[in-house]
Design an enzyme around this catalytic site. Structure first.
Site, PDB file in Angstrom:
ATOM      1  N   HIS A 135       1.415  58.888  89.475  1.00 47.80           N
ATOM      2  CA  HIS A 135       1.116  59.487  90.781  1.00 47.80           C
ATOM      3  C   HIS A 135       2.298  60.269  91.349  1.00 47.80           C
ATOM      4  CE1 HIS A 135       2.930  55.677  92.454  1.00 47.80           C
ATOM      5  NE2 HIS A 135       3.342  56.516  93.391  1.00 47.80           N
ATOM      6  N   ASP A 189      -0.723  54.088  85.520  1.00 51.12           N
ATOM      7  CA  ASP A 189       0.187  54.762  86.448  1.00 51.12           C
ATOM      8  C   ASP A 189       1.561  54.983  85.819  1.00 51.12           C
ATOM      9  OD1 ASP A 189       0.786  56.094  88.756  1.00 51.12           O
ATOM     10  OD2 ASP A 189       1.356  54.307  89.890  1.00 51.12           O
ATOM     11  N   GLY A 263       8.790  56.261  97.635  1.00 50.87           N
ATOM     12  CA  GLY A 263       9.956  56.897  97.030  1.00 50.87           C
ATOM     13  C   GLY A 263      10.566  56.059  95.930  1.00 50.87           C
ATOM     14  N   SER A 265       8.656  54.610  93.844  1.00 49.90           N
ATOM     15  CA  SER A 265       7.668  54.687  92.771  1.00 49.90           C
ATOM     16  C   SER A 265       8.261  55.307  91.512  1.00 49.90           C
ATOM     17  CB  SER A 265       6.467  55.518  93.224  1.00 49.90           C
ATOM     18  OG  SER A 265       5.789  54.890  94.283  1.00 49.90           O
ATOM     19  N   LEU A 317     -10.750  48.002  67.949  1.00 49.65           N
ATOM     20  CA  LEU A 317     -10.679  47.001  66.888  1.00 49.65           C
ATOM     21  C   LEU A 317     -12.055  46.711  66.304  1.00 49.65           C
ATOM     22  CD1 LEU A 317      -9.022  44.944  65.287  1.00 49.65           C
ATOM     23  CD2 LEU A 317      -9.266  43.361  67.218  1.00 49.65           C
ATOM     24  N   GLY A 318     -13.075  46.600  67.167  1.00 47.85           N
ATOM     25  CA  GLY A 318     -14.420  46.384  66.670  1.00 47.85           C
ATOM     26  C   GLY A 318     -14.831  44.933  66.603  1.00 47.85           C
ATOM     27  N   VAL A 319     -14.456  44.139  67.607  1.00 47.04           N
ATOM     28  CA  VAL A 319     -14.880  42.740  67.651  1.00 47.04           C
ATOM     29  C   VAL A 319     -15.561  42.464  68.982  1.00 47.04           C
ATOM     30  CG1 VAL A 319     -13.078  41.903  66.103  1.00 47.04           C
ATOM     31  CG2 VAL A 319     -12.629  41.989  68.561  1.00 47.04           C
ATOM     32  N   VAL A 320     -16.436  41.465  68.969  1.00 41.98           N
ATOM     33  CA  VAL A 320     -17.045  40.940  70.190  1.00 41.98           C
ATOM     34  C   VAL A 320     -16.410  39.583  70.434  1.00 41.98           C
ATOM     35  CG1 VAL A 320     -19.172  40.218  71.325  1.00 41.98           C
ATOM     36  CG2 VAL A 320     -19.203  42.148  69.737  1.00 41.98           C
TER      37      VAL A 320
END
Length: 511
Positions: A135, A189, A263, A265, A317-320
């Site tokens: 930002h 951010d 400031g 940030s 990754l492809g996992v549940v």
């Protein structure tokens, strides 16, 4: 100048007074009843001051009056392994050169106006890479503007963002450099800048620490540019870890009571070793002395992605993960299912495995796993540590780009079809689907997704293509595609006739 007073001489003088008082009645009135009491008190004081002082070692606590409280014994040396801080000046002198002041200029809300903002950052590498908040530099970005006669044209992927005005970075020694935005990500951010100009190569780069090793109560120092007050220093401690503020999936903030104001940030949060363990990013306007920082370990995972891609390209990754019951928040996430053809399937990860670490860093929840994987760029090879059958294993996984939601659904192991075996996710061209695309209803089957590393992807099929024929057989919907595929010989190539925009072409898919 303060004067030091010793307890023993004062006590000796007090004893002399008591002797005089005790002996006076003896000389004047031997029968006075107060005389024996005074003489007894004098003997007690003589015995006390004649004894050696207590040893200055740790000792058990003594009970106060009526055992209502505990008190430390005389000579107690303090808590073990705790050294109260004295001056932070040596630490600040060692690290402040790497903290920078950032000024950005961008388009204002009114046409022709400009908006100027300030923030902080720190030097990451001696050749001029700087870390700050997204930002802080977001206002210095805008749509590309190509003046007539400039000879500048958009890239092959369409218009790109270029600085409208400028980003300038000033070091503690007064040197100032223009800077380009290498990459930035709003969800974390974090932004990465590169300085331009002469004198690069020997800039005072900071050292990065390990934010996972932080403990609540550790001392920290924040240095930045609050309200334009250059290189202001504030100190405090870690108030909490893994604080969730409700800003997204990367909610994982360090909370500190070190003063962080507008400031600050993008500025660094240092530990007592002079290492950056966080990037100051947020304050609560209603609170006093409550600030937040992005953990530096999260930033470490993100920086290669920003440098290579300019934005957060999320790995998959492809996992549940099993999010039911205790497994969702217990010691480590448990794999519930594995998508076919996914990186996890290629690495032979299977349901029931418990994932305990990514690249050697422990994970204790589904959200931690999601954050660590998503921050890694597609193509990155990650090492996963998993528990299986009571033993620990390490597997190497090469991540891919996260597919679209409908493509992910097509990777499910449950209810798969021949079209999914090819890596195609198909959708009927109903009137509601066809009209916005400019196609006739039921002209064929719309390709709504292509699975990563599938035969369809390797053959060049794309989302938006319309499959009109399969092996020279006309098809009008997904059921027709499925039926035509089932008629084909196992292992044989498949020939598709595809409409792509206004063009018709044949594409062969090798099984």
């Amino acid at each position: 100048m303060a004067r030091r007073v010793s307890c023993r001489p004062v006590s000796v003088r007090l004893l002399s007074v008591l002797l005089v008082v005790a002996l006076a009645p003896v000389a004047g009135a031997a029968g006075d009843p107060l005389t024996p009491w005074l003489q007894a008190r004098v003997r007690e004081h003589i015995a006390f001051f004649a004894s050696p002082p207590p040893a200055t070692t740790d000792a058990p606590a003594t009970a106060g009056m009526s055992s209502l409280w505990r008190e430390r014994p005389a000579g107690y040396t303090g808590l073990p392994r705790f050294t109260p801080p004295t001056s932070l000046a040596p630490l600040i002198r060692a690290v402040e050169a790497g903290v920078v002041n950032i000024t950005t200029v961008g388009p204002g809300a009114v046409a022709g106006a400009v908006k100027r903002s300030t923030g902080s950052g720190f030097v990451l590498t001696p050749d001029g890479l700087v870390v700050t908040n997204n930002h802080v530099v977001a206002n210095a970005q805008g749509p590309a503007v190509y003046p007539s006669g400039s000879g500048v044209t958009p890239g092959k992927d369409g218009p790109r963002e270029v600085p409208v005005q400028q980003v300038s970075v000033r070091l503690a020694d007064g040197r100032e450099f223009p800077a380009d935005v290498v990459g930035r990500d709003a969800s974390t951010d974090v932004a990465l800048l590169r300085l331009n100009g002469a004198g690069l190569g020997t800039l005072p780069a900071v050292f990065l620490g390990d934010s996972d090793a932080l403990e609540v109560g550790d001392w920290v120092v924040a240095i930045g540019n609050p309200f334009g007050l250059d290189h202001s220093v504030a100190h405090g401690m870690i108030s909490a870890k893994e604080r969730v503020l409700g800003v997204g999936q990367f909610d994982d903030f360090i909370q500190t009571d070190a003063l962080i104001n507008p400031g600050n940030s993008g500025g660094p949060l240092f530990n007592m070793k002079g290492e950056v363990i966080g990037v100051n990013t947020a304050i609560i306007s209603e609170g006093q002395g409550i600030g937040f920082a992005v953990p530096i370990n999260l930033v470490k995972d993100l920086l290669p992605n920003l440098r290579e891609n300019g934005k957060l390209e999320r790995g998959w990754l492809g996992v549940v993960i099993n999010e039911d019951g205790a497994d969702a928040t217990a010691t480590a996430p448990v794999v519930k299912d594995v998508y076919r053809g996914s990186p996890a399937a290629q690495a032979h990860i299977r349901p029931g495995d418990r994932l305990v670490a990514v690249n050697g860093r422990p994970i204790g929840s589904y959200l931690q796993l999601l954050r660590k994987v998503a921050l890694l760029a597609p193509g990155t090879e990650a090492k996963l540590t998993l528990l299986r059958d009571g033993g620990t294993q390490e597997v190497a996984v090469r991540l891919v780009a996260r597919p679209a939601q409908e493509a992910t659904e097509g990777l499910s192991n449950r209810g798969g079809s021949s079209a999914n075996d090819l890596g195609l996710v198909l959708r009927d061209l109903t009137p509601e689907v066809a009209a916005p695309l400019g196609y006739e209803s039921f002209l064929g089957a719309l390709v709504s997704g292509v699975l990563p590393r599938s035969p369809a992807e390797q053959a060049g099929l794309r989302a938006g293509d319309v499959v009109m024929e399969v092996n020279r057989r006309r098809v009008k919907d997904t059921a027709g595609v499925k039926a035509a595929l089932e008629r084909g010989s196992a292992g044989a190539s498949i020939l598709l006739r595809v409409q792509r925009g206004d063009a018709l072409q044949y594409i062969a898919i090798a099984r």
